[in-house]
Design a protein around this motif. Structure first.
Motif, PDB file in Angstrom:
ATOM      1  N   THR A   1      -3.738  -2.786  -0.011  1.00  0.00           N
ATOM      2  CA  THR A   1      -3.282  -3.017  -1.382  1.00  0.00           C
ATOM      3  C   THR A   1      -4.445  -3.266  -2.336  1.00  0.00           C
ATOM      4  O   THR A   1      -4.521  -2.670  -3.417  1.00  0.00           O
ATOM      5  CB  THR A   1      -2.298  -4.206  -1.427  1.00  0.00           C
ATOM      6  OG1 THR A   1      -1.100  -3.852  -0.732  1.00  0.00           O
ATOM      7  CG2 THR A   1      -1.945  -4.587  -2.851  1.00  0.00           C
TER       8      THR A   1
ATOM      9  N   HIS B   1      14.144   0.367   0.524  1.00  0.00           N
ATOM     10  CA  HIS B   1      13.496   0.812   1.760  1.00  0.00           C
ATOM     11  C   HIS B   1      13.625  -0.254   2.825  1.00  0.00           C
ATOM     12  O   HIS B   1      14.219  -1.307   2.600  1.00  0.00           O
ATOM     13  CB  HIS B   1      12.031   1.183   1.512  1.00  0.00           C
ATOM     14  CG  HIS B   1      11.244   0.149   0.775  1.00  0.00           C
ATOM     15  ND1 HIS B   1      10.594  -0.888   1.400  1.00  0.00           N
ATOM     16  CD2 HIS B   1      11.014  -0.015  -0.561  1.00  0.00           C
ATOM     17  CE1 HIS B   1       9.984  -1.632   0.484  1.00  0.00           C
ATOM     18  NE2 HIS B   1      10.220  -1.139  -0.696  1.00  0.00           N
TER      19      HIS B   1
ATOM     20  N   LYS C   1      13.525   5.695  -0.081  1.00  0.00           N
ATOM     21  CA  LYS C   1      12.068   5.571  -0.026  1.00  0.00           C
ATOM     22  C   LYS C   1      11.347   6.810  -0.537  1.00  0.00           C
ATOM     23  O   LYS C   1      10.176   6.737  -0.936  1.00  0.00           O
ATOM     24  CB  LYS C   1      11.623   5.238   1.400  1.00  0.00           C
ATOM     25  CG  LYS C   1      11.978   6.300   2.433  1.00  0.00           C
ATOM     26  CD  LYS C   1      11.560   5.830   3.818  1.00  0.00           C
ATOM     27  CE  LYS C   1      11.912   6.876   4.884  1.00  0.00           C
ATOM     28  NZ  LYS C   1      11.512   6.406   6.245  1.00  0.00           N
TER      29      LYS C   1
ATOM     30  N   GLU D   1       0.797  -1.228   0.000  1.00  0.00           N
ATOM     31  CA  GLU D   1       0.000   0.000   0.000  1.00  0.00           C
ATOM     32  C   GLU D   1       0.833   1.284   0.000  1.00  0.00           C
ATOM     33  O   GLU D   1       0.414   2.308  -0.541  1.00  0.00           O
ATOM     34  CB  GLU D   1      -0.937   0.028   1.217  1.00  0.00           C
ATOM     35  CG  GLU D   1      -0.227   0.078   2.556  1.00  0.00           C
ATOM     36  CD  GLU D   1      -1.178   0.175   3.744  1.00  0.00           C
ATOM     37  OE1 GLU D   1      -2.400   0.092   3.531  1.00  0.00           O
ATOM     38  OE2 GLU D   1      -0.693   0.316   4.894  1.00  0.00           O
ATOM     39  N   LYS D   2       2.020   1.238   0.565  1.00  0.00           N
ATOM     40  CA  LYS D   2       2.791   2.459   0.774  1.00  0.00           C
ATOM     41  C   LYS D   2       3.244   3.100  -0.536  1.00  0.00           C
ATOM     42  O   LYS D   2       3.238   4.337  -0.673  1.00  0.00           O
ATOM     43  CB  LYS D   2       3.999   2.163   1.662  1.00  0.00           C
ATOM     44  CG  LYS D   2       4.666   3.410   2.208  1.00  0.00           C
ATOM     45  CD  LYS D   2       5.646   3.051   3.309  1.00  0.00           C
ATOM     46  CE  LYS D   2       6.222   4.306   3.955  1.00  0.00           C
ATOM     47  NZ  LYS D   2       7.169   3.978   5.049  1.00  0.00           N
ATOM     48  N   TYR D   3       3.648   2.274  -1.509  1.00  0.00           N
ATOM     49  CA  TYR D   3       4.221   2.818  -2.738  1.00  0.00           C
ATOM     50  C   TYR D   3       3.478   2.394  -4.002  1.00  0.00           C
ATOM     51  O   TYR D   3       3.844   2.805  -5.100  1.00  0.00           O
ATOM     52  CB  TYR D   3       5.690   2.378  -2.868  1.00  0.00           C
ATOM     53  CG  TYR D   3       6.535   2.704  -1.667  1.00  0.00           C
ATOM     54  CD1 TYR D   3       6.833   4.028  -1.346  1.00  0.00           C
ATOM     55  CD2 TYR D   3       7.038   1.690  -0.839  1.00  0.00           C
ATOM     56  CE1 TYR D   3       7.610   4.344  -0.238  1.00  0.00           C
ATOM     57  CE2 TYR D   3       7.821   1.993   0.265  1.00  0.00           C
ATOM     58  CZ  TYR D   3       8.103   3.314   0.558  1.00  0.00           C
ATOM     59  OH  TYR D   3       8.870   3.627   1.660  1.00  0.00           O
TER      60      TYR D   3
ATOM     61  N   ASP E   1       6.769  -1.380  -5.908  1.00  0.00           N
ATOM     62  CA  ASP E   1       7.233  -0.227  -5.140  1.00  0.00           C
ATOM     63  C   ASP E   1       8.237   0.656  -5.879  1.00  0.00           C
ATOM     64  O   ASP E   1       8.884   1.496  -5.270  1.00  0.00           O
ATOM     65  CB  ASP E   1       7.845  -0.685  -3.808  1.00  0.00           C
ATOM     66  CG  ASP E   1       8.882  -1.789  -3.989  1.00  0.00           C
ATOM     67  OD1 ASP E   1       9.184  -2.153  -5.139  1.00  0.00           O
ATOM     68  OD2 ASP E   1       9.380  -2.295  -2.965  1.00  0.00           O
TER      69      ASP E   1
ATOM     70  N   ASP F   1      -3.239  -5.423   4.045  1.00  0.00           N
ATOM     71  CA  ASP F   1      -3.296  -3.969   4.210  1.00  0.00           C
ATOM     72  C   ASP F   1      -4.290  -3.424   3.176  1.00  0.00           C
ATOM     73  O   ASP F   1      -5.243  -4.109   2.824  1.00  0.00           O
ATOM     74  CB  ASP F   1      -1.896  -3.348   4.078  1.00  0.00           C
ATOM     75  CG  ASP F   1      -1.295  -3.549   2.688  1.00  0.00           C
ATOM     76  OD1 ASP F   1      -1.934  -4.215   1.838  1.00  0.00           O
ATOM     77  OD2 ASP F   1      -0.197  -3.034   2.433  1.00  0.00           O
TER      78      ASP F   1
END
Length: 286
Positions: free
Chosen positions: A51, A228, A137, A20-22, A97, A49
């Protein structure tokens, strides 16, 4: 396993897991490619998460979510099951990512067409790969070129890459990242059935080398490869304990490397060591 026939030229295969973060940044970089002749196929490995929410938030026919109930495969099998499932003229692996430069697909597809036109055998397996820039990151550049970190001349870089493409070196080392590659359909005839002892990219590259295929290098970066906390590559640490752990890890990797060398039909431990040493000499010489 049901097959999916891709109606565009390029099938971009993305394996996701808790990304989800990237993830949105990566998908957006694909949507803005200068070449539009692609379809993005995404297979998730059981994310817990957001995603899946991010993937389904895109209302775009070029993005296809593949759900065959396959989860907990690990990244390697996630990619390879997608490759097995999708029938396309060309394929690209895509991490969840990174960030692709806007002309990545265009450059690799153009080089692929050139290699196909010049190939003496039109059924040869072909891999086109590019350089990549390592970033942190937040996309600050750590290393602007993976293939040419010491800024050697174009002639020396070409010589270095040709030496690194020796089949016996590729049986030990992964020198081409999967996220930098484009492959033609002939790759599927030589990588399946798949033996799950190496990562997907190294198996594909090694198979092409062993089959006398073409591995074509574009020496320009076409993407940001993100380093990261949950994924590190190629960044060493100083200090006594890290160095000791590195030695121990090197021993384990040597033993595993020799095991894989034997799995793929190679011969003695002495030849294994010879090509390991040759690889490191090439790195030092260039």
């Amino acid at each position: 396993m049901n097959k999916i026939r891709n109606v565009t030229s390029v099938a971009i295969l993305m394996a996701t897991y808790n990304g989800e973060k990237y993830l949105r940044e990566q998908i957006d970089s694909i949507l803005f490619q200068t070449c539009a002749d692609w379809t993005l196929y995404i297979q998730d490995d059981g994310s817990h998460d957001h995603t899946l929410d991010i993937i389904h938030s895109y209302d775009d026919a070029r993005i296809v979510f593949v759900d065959n109930g396959l989860t907990k495969q690990g990244a390697c099998m996630n990619f390879m099951s997608l490759l097995n499932m999708v029938e396309s003229e060309y394929y690209m692996f895509c991490d969840q990512d990174d960030v692709w430069f806007k002309d990545k697909v265009e450059k690799e597809l153009c080089r692929m067409k050139e290699e196909e036109m010049s190939a003496s055998n039109q059924s040869l397996p072909i891999i086109v790969h590019t350089d990549r820039a390592f970033v942190d990151k937040t996309l600050n550049v750590i290393m602007p070129s993976e293939l040419n970190p010491h800024h050697i001349s174009a002639d020396k870089l070409s010589r270095k890459m040709e030496l690194m493409k020796h089949p016996s070196i590729l049986a030990i080392y992964t020198i081409i990242g999967g996220c930098t590659m484009m492959m033609n359909h002939a790759i599927k005839e030589i990588v399946f059935p798949f033996i799950n002892v190496r990562m997907h990219d190294s198996v594909c590259v090694m198979a092409v080398a062993n089959a006398g295929g073409i591995i074509s290098t574009i020496t320009e970066p076409t993407m940001y490869y993100r380093i990261h906390s949950s994924q590190t590559c190629g960044i060493g640490k100083s200090g006594l304990l890290p160095k000791f752990l590195h030695l121990f890890d090197s021993y384990k990797r040597n033993m595993r490397g020799f095991y894989i060398w034997k799995v793929y039909g190679k011969d003695s431990f002495l030849r294994f060591l010879y090509f390991r040493i040759k690889y490191f000499l090439i790195l030092r010489l260039f």
